[in-house]
Design a protein around this motif. Structure first.
Motif, short mmCIF file in Angstrom:
data_model
loop_
_atom_site.label_atom_id
_atom_site.label_comp_id
_atom_site.label_asym_id
_atom_site.label_seq_id
_atom_site.Cartn_x
_atom_site.Cartn_y
_atom_site.Cartn_z
N GLN A 146 0.83 -1.21 0.00
CA GLN A 146 0.00 0.00 0.00
C GLN A 146 0.86 1.26 0.00
O GLN A 146 0.55 2.22 -0.70
CB GLN A 146 -0.94 -0.03 1.22
N VAL A 147 1.96 1.23 0.77
CA VAL A 147 2.85 2.39 0.81
C VAL A 147 3.51 2.58 -0.56
O VAL A 147 3.57 3.70 -1.10
CB VAL A 147 3.93 2.22 1.91
N VAL A 148 3.98 1.48 -1.14
CA VAL A 148 4.63 1.54 -2.46
C VAL A 148 3.64 2.06 -3.51
O VAL A 148 3.97 2.94 -4.31
CB VAL A 148 5.16 0.14 -2.87
N ARG A 149 2.41 1.54 -3.45
CA ARG A 149 1.41 1.94 -4.43
C ARG A 149 1.12 3.44 -4.32
O ARG A 149 1.03 4.13 -5.33
CB ARG A 149 0.11 1.15 -4.19
N ALA A 150 0.97 3.93 -3.07
CA ALA A 150 0.62 5.33 -2.86
C ALA A 150 1.71 6.26 -3.40
O ALA A 150 1.43 7.24 -4.08
CB ALA A 150 0.37 5.59 -1.38
N TRP A 151 2.98 5.91 -3.08
CA TRP A 151 4.06 6.80 -3.49
C TRP A 151 4.41 6.65 -4.96
O TRP A 151 4.86 7.60 -5.61
CB TRP A 151 5.30 6.59 -2.61
N ARG A 152 4.18 5.46 -5.53
CA ARG A 152 4.50 5.26 -6.95
C ARG A 152 3.44 5.88 -7.85
O ARG A 152 3.75 6.57 -8.81
CB ARG A 152 4.67 3.77 -7.26
N THR A 153 2.17 5.64 -7.52
CA THR A 153 1.11 6.18 -8.38
C THR A 153 0.84 7.65 -8.06
O THR A 153 0.20 8.34 -8.85
CB THR A 153 -0.21 5.40 -8.20
N ARG A 154 1.29 8.10 -6.89
CA ARG A 154 0.97 9.45 -6.42
C ARG A 154 -0.53 9.70 -6.42
O ARG A 154 -0.99 10.83 -6.62
CB ARG A 154 1.70 10.51 -7.26
N GLN A 155 -1.28 8.63 -6.23
CA GLN A 155 -2.74 8.71 -6.16
C GLN A 155 -3.18 8.16 -4.81
O GLN A 155 -2.91 6.99 -4.50
CB GLN A 155 -3.38 7.84 -7.25
#
Lengths: 82, 82
Positions: B20-29
């Motif tokens: 979840q952390v990776v997804r948030a920072w990678r997608t910036r969404q």
């Protein structure tokens, strides 16, 4: 006193998933949620229930049971809305 | 044996926030994440660290310390990307 603190922490833990569950089902938008995270959290929560039962730590058992129920609702929203 | 189960549950719990952390920072969404949930989880995790310390339950202490760190990263992403 320590047990009461555990129950307070547990109540806040379970309550903390409520806004996320409400948001997911109300907006029907779950794109930004990680399904991998949800699946792992459900696995972990279930293990915590077993751990808490074996070590007779009821705040841990009750908290994680409530958490797993809410996480299943969240994973259901993710499965449905993508 | 019970303690080992606690550490296993803890490792999965902390690991479960990583995607979840990776997804948030990678997608910036982060629109679909609930800030209320994140704030409550950080509060709850901190209380669990205190509870675990007082009841000398190290799996609980270590798990919740790791979780709070990742949740702060997630709340940071939410604050930044909205």
């Amino acid at each position: 006193m320590v047990t009461e603190l555990g129950y307070a922490a547990g109540a806040i833990t379970v309550a903390s998933f409520l806004p996320q569950v409400v948001r997911a089902w109300r907006t029907r938008q779950t794109r930004d949620l990680s399904l991998a995270s949800l699946a792992l959290l459900i696995t972990a929560g279930s293990l915590w229930v077993v751990y808490g039962s074996l070590s007779r730590d009821w705040p841990v058992v009750i908290t994680n049971s409530g958490m797993v129920m809410l996480l299943v609702l969240l994973a259901g929203a993710k499965a449905r809305f993508g």
